[in-house]
Design a protein around this motif. Structure first.
Motif: not given
Length: 210
Positions: A104-110, A190-200
């Motif tokens: 999930i972490d890698e899919a969200v980041a990609a 949101w910023s990319s980092s905030r978006y990724q953290g929330w989505l994961a």
């Protein structure tokens, strides 16, 4: 009688210049499509943005739809290789991951990287699909590819044994298709980092067993 054979002439410098001009045109189209939308962006405007003539634009692209499709493909992939995301080694590696949380972490980041490059173009295509048949086709193809990719990810997630038992592959794919969509990315703003953290966090809480 002497037979003079005409030979094709290929100049690396000429080919390099043509490739550079094509890049200028494609980048100009990307900027205008993302900012103004497909319908409001004309070949004339793209030529002006790129600093070339309209004739030069037509040298590289038959029409505006072809230019949009090329800009979108390159933005999604991050390169000019004619290889679908599903067939790329990075996606295959993702599907082989044994930890659902890491997957999930890698899919969200990609996905965040792709949406930063292509999200505005994808939305431009969707927003103009009601008024243009070609854009409807492009949007439909994108949605089908997204669904297929999410179904593959869903199957891989279930294979880890960490997904809630009541969730089948189709239901997991429904969640992924919705949450990874460019609509959510743009609505959040949101910023990319905030978006990724929330989505994961949201996907782990929704899909995985405690």
């Amino acid at each position: 009688m002497s037979g003079e054979v005409k030979r094709s002439y290929s100049s690396p410098l000429r080919e390099q210049a043509a490739a550079s001009t094509r890049l200028l045109v494609r980048d100009a189209g990307h900027r205008l499509f993302a900012r103004d939308g497909f319908v409001a962006t004309s070949i004339k405007k793209i030529a002006h943005e790129a600093g070339v003539s309209e004739r030069t634009v037509y040298t590289h692209y038959r029409n505006k739809v072809e230019l949009f499709q090329d800009a979108l493909n390159v933005a999604i992939a991050g390169d000019e290789l004619p290889v679908a995301m599903r067939d790329r080694p990075s996606f295959e590696e993702l599907l082989r991951m044994s930890s659902a949380r890491e997957l999930i972490d890698e899919a969200v980041a990609a996905n965040a990287v792709i949406l930063e490059r292509a999200g505005a173009l994808i939305m431009a295509g969707i927003e103009s699909s009601g008024a243009d048949a070609d854009m409807r086709r492009i949007s439909d193809e994108g949605e089908h590819a997204m669904r297929a990719n999410c179904l593959a990810l869903a199957t891989a997630l279930i294979g880890t044994g960490e997904v809630r038992p009541e969730y089948g592959a189709e239901r997991v794919a429904d969640v992924l298709t919705t949450m990874l969509s460019p609509h959510v990315f743009q609505l959040m703003g949101w910023s990319s980092s905030r978006y990724q953290g929330w989505l994961a966090d949201a996907l782990r809480a929704t899909l995985l067993m405690p």
